[in-house]
Design a protein around this motif. Sequence first.
Motif, short mmCIF file in Angstrom:
data_model
loop_
_atom_site.label_atom_id
_atom_site.label_comp_id
_atom_site.label_asym_id
_atom_site.label_seq_id
_atom_site.Cartn_x
_atom_site.Cartn_y
_atom_site.Cartn_z
N HIS A 297 0.85 -1.63 4.00
CA HIS A 297 -0.27 -2.57 3.95
C HIS A 297 -1.55 -1.80 4.24
O HIS A 297 -2.57 -1.98 3.56
N THR A 298 -1.50 -0.96 5.26
CA THR A 298 -2.52 0.06 5.52
C THR A 298 -1.78 1.32 5.98
O THR A 298 -0.61 1.26 6.34
N LYS A 299 -2.49 2.42 6.00
CA LYS A 299 -1.88 3.71 6.37
C LYS A 299 -1.34 3.70 7.81
O LYS A 299 -0.32 4.30 8.11
N GLY A 300 -2.06 3.01 8.69
CA GLY A 300 -1.68 3.01 10.10
C GLY A 300 -1.09 1.69 10.58
O GLY A 300 -1.11 1.40 11.78
N ASP B 232 -3.04 -3.58 -2.11
CA ASP B 232 -4.12 -3.16 -3.01
C ASP B 232 -5.45 -2.94 -2.30
O ASP B 232 -6.46 -2.66 -2.96
N PHE B 233 -5.48 -3.03 -0.97
CA PHE B 233 -6.70 -2.70 -0.23
C PHE B 233 -6.73 -1.20 0.06
O PHE B 233 -5.73 -0.50 -0.13
N TYR B 234 -7.86 -0.73 0.60
CA TYR B 234 -8.01 0.68 0.95
C TYR B 234 -6.86 1.12 1.87
O TYR B 234 -6.55 0.44 2.84
N SER B 235 -6.25 2.24 1.56
CA SER B 235 -5.14 2.90 2.28
C SER B 235 -3.80 2.17 2.14
O SER B 235 -2.81 2.56 2.75
#
Length: 204
Positions: free
Chosen positions: A131-134, A159-162
């Motif tokens: 979902h995100t990198k972190g 589809d969001f950033y990261s």
Amino acid sequence: MIIDKIVEPYFGENIYILIDEETKKCAVIDPGGASEKVLNYIKKNSLDLEYILLTHGHGDHIGAVNYIKSKTNATIVAHSDEKELLNDNRKNLSYSMHCGPQELDADIYVNDKDKLELGNLKLSFIHTPGHTKGSMCIRVNDDMFTGDTLFAGSIGRTDFYSGDYKQIEKSLKKLSKFEDKVKIHPGHGPSSTLGIEKMSNPYM
């Protein structure tokens, strides 16, 4: 142990309050809004807010962090790979949300399998990028806070950033190895169990 939930009204985001009954120490997980409700709950129940725990850094999950931090000086905890998102209001999307632009740094950056004590409770962190990198999940006993990695019947968008769909697939495989009895508390929507999700969630 008590787990209580306050639903943030704009995005239907779940803010969890995790309480160690014996010591009255508590943590708030993903305070995306409803800051006064959170603070009133803590005051009404005579709790000691020790941690603000973040499953990830999107605006709908961090909107009230700076305000709650300013009132309580609680320790902010996030995954080390989420620093970039937390530091940039455009990447974390808060610039376009009701909370206004939010940028912050965690006081403690954790990694996969790190542990933390909250009173007598032992928390463990599970890195679940996608979902995100972190993005991370937080486990305590047989309860797991899954953020926007895993919902009842669905998963968080990538589809969001990261975001990265292949990464979230790997993260879901990782979560599927935990016991069926583990109760999941997602960032949006109702709670479930890993057993139910393994059986009925098409993404698992």
